[in-house]
Design an enzyme around this catalytic site. Structure first.
Site, PDB file in Angstrom:
ATOM      1  N   TRP A 109       0.837  -1.198   0.000  1.00  0.00           N
ATOM      2  CA  TRP A 109       0.000   0.000   0.000  1.00  0.00           C
ATOM      3  C   TRP A 109       0.873   1.250   0.000  1.00  0.00           C
ATOM      4  CZ3 TRP A 109      -5.071   1.975   0.687  1.00  0.00           C
ATOM      5  CH2 TRP A 109      -5.146   3.273   1.196  1.00  0.00           C
ATOM      6  N   MET A 110       0.455   2.287  -0.770  1.00  0.00           N
ATOM      7  CA  MET A 110       1.100   3.592  -0.672  1.00  0.00           C
ATOM      8  C   MET A 110       0.041   4.677  -0.550  1.00  0.00           C
ATOM      9  SD  MET A 110       2.361   4.770  -4.494  1.00  0.00           S
ATOM     10  CE  MET A 110       2.693   6.425  -3.900  1.00  0.00           C
ATOM     11  N   ASN A 111       0.408   5.774   0.157  1.00  0.00           N
ATOM     12  CA  ASN A 111      -0.396   6.992   0.082  1.00  0.00           C
ATOM     13  C   ASN A 111       0.506   8.209  -0.044  1.00  0.00           C
ATOM     14  OD1 ASN A 111      -0.599   5.826   3.016  1.00  0.00           O
ATOM     15  ND2 ASN A 111      -1.024   7.981   3.389  1.00  0.00           N
ATOM     16  N   ASP A 112       0.424   9.211   0.827  1.00  0.00           N
ATOM     17  CA  ASP A 112       1.001  10.535   0.607  1.00  0.00           C
ATOM     18  C   ASP A 112       2.447  10.534   0.107  1.00  0.00           C
ATOM     19  OD1 ASP A 112      -1.314  10.825   2.044  1.00  0.00           O
ATOM     20  OD2 ASP A 112      -0.462  12.094   3.597  1.00  0.00           O
ATOM     21  N   GLN A 128       4.274   7.395   1.906  1.00  0.00           N
ATOM     22  CA  GLN A 128       3.691   6.583   2.968  1.00  0.00           C
ATOM     23  C   GLN A 128       3.497   5.162   2.433  1.00  0.00           C
ATOM     24  OE1 GLN A 128       2.174   8.103   6.440  1.00  0.00           O
ATOM     25  NE2 GLN A 128       4.259   8.486   5.750  1.00  0.00           N
ATOM     26  N   TRP A 136      -3.995   0.122   4.289  1.00  0.00           N
ATOM     27  CA  TRP A 136      -3.261   1.063   5.139  1.00  0.00           C
ATOM     28  C   TRP A 136      -2.897   0.407   6.469  1.00  0.00           C
ATOM     29  CZ3 TRP A 136      -3.416   3.163   9.932  1.00  0.00           C
ATOM     30  CH2 TRP A 136      -2.703   4.343  10.148  1.00  0.00           C
ATOM     31  N   PHE A 168       4.883   8.943   9.860  1.00  0.00           N
ATOM     32  CA  PHE A 168       3.888   9.680   9.085  1.00  0.00           C
ATOM     33  C   PHE A 168       4.581  10.675   8.150  1.00  0.00           C
ATOM     34  CE2 PHE A 168      -0.572   9.340  11.159  1.00  0.00           C
ATOM     35  CZ  PHE A 168      -0.464   7.968  11.216  1.00  0.00           C
ATOM     36  N   ARG A 236       0.798  16.991  12.719  1.00  0.00           N
ATOM     37  CA  ARG A 236       1.651  16.211  11.811  1.00  0.00           C
ATOM     38  C   ARG A 236       1.931  16.953  10.500  1.00  0.00           C
ATOM     39  NH1 ARG A 236      -3.381  13.221  11.960  1.00  0.00           N
ATOM     40  NH2 ARG A 236      -4.545  13.365   9.994  1.00  0.00           N
TER      41      ARG A 236
END
Length: 516
Positions: A109-112, A128, A136, A168, A236
């Site tokens: 999984w990847m995000n930001d 991320q 996530w 994060f 954050r």
């Protein structure tokens, strides 16, 4: 259960089978009959498996720095799980069925986007990352590098969760002023240690911390002490840059709700708050950057995760908004964009695309990197987004006679799954109906009268009376740039087969290019 390994090769490969309940695992180094914990993570486990474990993919943990040492993995799993774990100097094979010019992780999984920095001719894109599932969890920093922002090579995972929390979002800069006793070519990263988000950090809070690299961004070393303590529980996403006019480093930080703060520092380790801001109906992942228009006039923009932005003035201490709220995206598919540092003269932004998991071994993607600029129209500061130059320099035109069928329709199918399409179209102003395309066998429409663009079944307001549109079609990603980037709409598509079909009568001109 537990299993011991003598580290003799560079990677520990742990089998992953998405869709099962998650268990916690801990990794230790064993020396002199004592164990030192170095990691914990949660991952799905097929507890009922007693034969061949049959993983979907392997999560890779780099262990090169532990060669010759004994490591111990502990957790609740069947014996078949532990038997499937292997050690190798090779990275795992990956599915080639993926976007061609939009980065996706090999697996997981990847995000930001995080730590975006350009240094020595290389673009570094951290992100991320959860190596242990397609959902996530276990926020780490993945890492990829590129020379053109279109084609990426995934590197070893740069930071894993530890006793201060999961890792994060954050940002990166080149240490041009030689801070912290580090070389001027060191890369320095700011990130949020998200306490209480993994078992090891239970009871701790969110703090802002530093990591650095002296080998060109490949290896990141964490600094123990935080540089900004907890203000609110989950504050954050530090974005740091140098402000030349006031001769200080600036950090913008999300606090909670629609509240943000600006900090200043002369040395990167001691930060003083200079302002708190509130932008109603916004959320996390702030950015702050200065743009020039064609007349050479400067304007600052405060950015938030949904792509809402605010034009204004910034003196190094205080941001003063003009009171306008702009919206960068017509859709909600793109999120948490961040601008690169180190790209002197250019402001380049990359968002996360919330590409859902479709049974492949990855989730999420980088959006198309774009150059930011702005214009003032009707008294408002309008952000302009236009893809980076490499998209056009690496585009090969398709001859018109090869894509027009006997009915006058423009039809193109790309058989190479790793090839994207770039399509430029000028609307026929005499055409009074909705403009319509079939993109990857999905119906896409735009109404100049209502300003609505629809990719079945989703409909969004893109803007009125545009004269032209450019599409980028790559796997299951569709990006639409209206009137040279005055409005941008990004959509997920239902199929990955790259194709387009349209009635040529709707357009004054159509140009089709392939991008590899």
């Amino acid at each position: 259960m537990e299993k011991k390994f003598m580290v003799s090769q560079g990677y520990l490969h742990i089998p992953v089978k998405p869709g099962y309940d998650k268990n916690v695992f801990e990794l230790y180094i064993e020396e002199n009959n004592q164990e030192t914990k170095i990691m914990d993570f949660r991952m799905p486990v097929d507890m009922g498996n007693y034969g061949d474990y049959g993983q979907a993919f392997f999560a890779e943990i780099p262990v090169k720095e532990l060669l010759g040492k004994c490591i111990v993995l502990k957790g609740e799993a069947p014996e078949s799980f532990f038997e499937a774990i292997k050690m190798s100097d090779e990275v795992a094979d990956t599915d080639s069925n993926r976007p061609g010019i939009h980065f996706t992780p090999k697996t997981g999984w990847m995000n930001d986007p995080n730590g975006l920095v350009y240094h020595d001719g290389i673009y570094h894109g951290y992100f991320q990352y959860n190596p242990w599932d397609v959902n996530w969890d276990n926020m780490s920093w993945g890492h990829a590098v590129s020379k053109d922002l279109l084609h990426w090579e995934q590197c070893d995972t740069a930071m894993f969760p530890d006793g201060d929390g999961t890792i994060f979002s954050g940002s990166g800069i080149v240490n041009e002023r030689g801070m912290m006793g580090l070389p001027k070519d060191a890369l320095i990263y700011f990130y949020t240690a998200a306490g209480n988000t993994n078992a090891w950090s239970e009871g701790k809070e969110f703090t802002q911390k530093i990591a650095y690299s002296t080998d060109g961004g490949r290896t990141l070393h964490k600094v123990e002490e935080p540089v900004v303590d907890t203000i609110f529980y989950d504050n954050r996403d530090p974005k740091v840059f140098w402000h030349e006019e006031s001769q200080a480093y600036i950090m913008v930080l999300w606090l909670r709700g629609a509240h943000y703060a600006i900090f200043r520092s002369n040395n990167l380790t001691d930060w003083v708050e200079s302002q708190r801001l509130e932008f109603p109906d916004t959320w996390e992942c702030p950015d702050l950057f200065c743009l020039k228009n064609e007349q050479g006039e400067k304007c600052w923009f405060f950015w938030t995760a949904d792509g809402y932005y605010f034009a204004g003035d910034f003196d190094g201490y205080t941001f003063r908004s003009y009171g306008e709220r702009g919206k960068a995206y017509a859709t909600k598919f793109a999120y948490a964009a961040q601008t690169f540092s180190g790209t002197a003269g250019e402001v380049i932004s990359v968002p996360w695309l919330r590409l859902p998991n479709d049974g492949r071994n990855f989730t999420g993607a980088f959006g198309m990197p774009v150059n930011f600029s702005y214009v003032v129209e009707n008294g408002k500061h309008q952000l302009i987004q236009w893809p980076v130059k490499a998209l056009f320099s690496q585009s090969v035109p398709v001859k018109a006679q090869s894509i027009i069928d006997e009915n006058g329709k423009i039809v193109y199918n790309e058989n190479d799954k790793q090839t994207a399409l770039l399509v430029k179209m000028k609307f026929n102003p005499e055409y009074k109906n909705e403009y319509c395309w079939m993109v990857n066998h999905t119906r896409v429409t735009y109404s100049a009268a209502s300003g609505m663009v629809m990719v079945e079944p989703d409909k969004f307001l893109a803007g009125y009376d545009f004269s032209e549109v450019m599409m980028v079609i790559d796997d299951k990603i569709l990006e639409m740039y209206f009137d040279e980037g005055r409005s941008v709409a990004v959509f997920p598509l239902h199929q990955s087969e790259v194709s387009i079909c349209m009635d040529s009568a709707q357009f004054d001109s159509v140009e089709v290019y392939t991008v590899r």
